[in-house]
Design an enzyme around this catalytic site. Sequence first.
Site, PDB file in Angstrom:
ATOM      1  N   TYR A   9       4.976 -12.606 -16.470  1.00 33.06           N
ATOM      2  CA  TYR A   9       5.901 -12.892 -15.368  1.00 33.06           C
ATOM      3  C   TYR A   9       5.283 -13.857 -14.362  1.00 33.06           C
ATOM      4  O   TYR A   9       5.900 -14.876 -13.998  1.00 33.06           O
ATOM      5  CB  TYR A   9       6.292 -11.582 -14.682  1.00 33.06           C
ATOM      6  CG  TYR A   9       7.303 -11.763 -13.579  1.00 33.06           C
ATOM      7  CD1 TYR A   9       8.629 -12.052 -13.877  1.00 33.06           C
ATOM      8  CD2 TYR A   9       6.941 -11.640 -12.240  1.00 33.06           C
ATOM      9  CE1 TYR A   9       9.568 -12.219 -12.865  1.00 33.06           C
ATOM     10  CE2 TYR A   9       7.876 -11.800 -11.230  1.00 33.06           C
ATOM     11  CZ  TYR A   9       9.185 -12.095 -11.542  1.00 33.06           C
ATOM     12  OH  TYR A   9      10.102 -12.262 -10.541  1.00 33.06           O
ATOM     13  N   LYS A  69       6.598 -17.711 -13.605  1.00 32.07           N
ATOM     14  CA  LYS A  69       7.094 -18.085 -12.280  1.00 32.07           C
ATOM     15  C   LYS A  69       6.220 -19.161 -11.638  1.00 32.07           C
ATOM     16  O   LYS A  69       6.734 -20.048 -10.934  1.00 32.07           O
ATOM     17  CB  LYS A  69       7.171 -16.850 -11.381  1.00 32.07           C
ATOM     18  CG  LYS A  69       8.294 -15.890 -11.749  1.00 32.07           C
ATOM     19  CD  LYS A  69       9.671 -16.539 -11.582  1.00 32.07           C
ATOM     20  CE  LYS A  69      10.806 -15.557 -11.786  1.00 32.07           C
ATOM     21  NZ  LYS A  69      12.131 -16.158 -11.580  1.00 32.07           N
TER      22      LYS A  69
END
Length: 335
Positions: A240, A244
Amino acid sequence: MPDPEDDRRVSEEDRRVSEDDGRVPDDDGLVSEGDRRVPEDDGRVPDDDGLVSVEDRWVSEEARRVPVEGRRVPGEARRVSEEDGRVSEEGRWVLVTGASRGIGRSTALALAADGYRPVLWARSGDDLADAAREVRAHGVPVRTAVVDVADPAAVARAAAVSLAGLGTLAGLVLNAGQGVWSALSDLEPAVWDRTVRTNLDGGFHVLTAVLPRLIAAPGALVVGLLSDSALYPFPQRAAYASSKAGLRALLEVTRREVRDKGVRVCQVLPSRVDTYFHGAHTDAAPGSREGALAAADVAAVIAGLFRLPPHVEVREIQMSSLTSTFGPFPEKAPA
């Protein structure tokens, strides 16, 4: 000036989707069966389909569109004018990805309340249809496409169908994303791949598909939903945080390349938001993250960005609830 009664029609670019029969294919999974376009015999958009309402009929006048007589345009007080260089009313379409629930859905509703016309993309057709009905309740037309942004071919098809006839987009909200926390030693390659493909590759596919329409709209705005994890990588968030952080770099590159073309790019980095996002939660849903931001809080900030004058550039927003933390910093107000 031509008599509107003699010239009342839906323009060819708004009416035509398929050169074969003027309808959106109902077998590709992109747009629901309700997404049938205007019949050639009456020039009207059906008002029961959830894509474009009958209220969105226009009168052609020397290539300039004006609303049908008597129609009140939502957000009239904030309408943009051609004189100050901002996008015209017909160009107030905004594409929102991940729009079926959570931040995306709340953002679509907030923009609709301001008179923008959302184009909703998401993977869940049922939730997307519900979101479209809520948007229509604000009196604006809405377009939808069921699409997985991780699939470049699906993105291209969704853009071709749901953006048909639109020469410009007033904005893009890159919200589609996913993440499940897992220790690096337990992280399955399939989970890594899926997270990166959705969060980073998906952003790339969507941006490149719609960038020409954004550049064609003076003052267009791109909003990318990131996370404090993009700034402060946490344990168990390898996929994640990496995806991002990559999207953050992609958005900054985009900003530098399109700024001189009048397109603004803003990164929004919230901390904990009370949505269906999994993270560390097996059964995440609103109400599962005490003290966190609500999806509507983030949507209100995004809607505020769209209200700014077109020359105002806000590059980054870091936000959290006072009763939650941001990044690794522990300070917070009592819940």
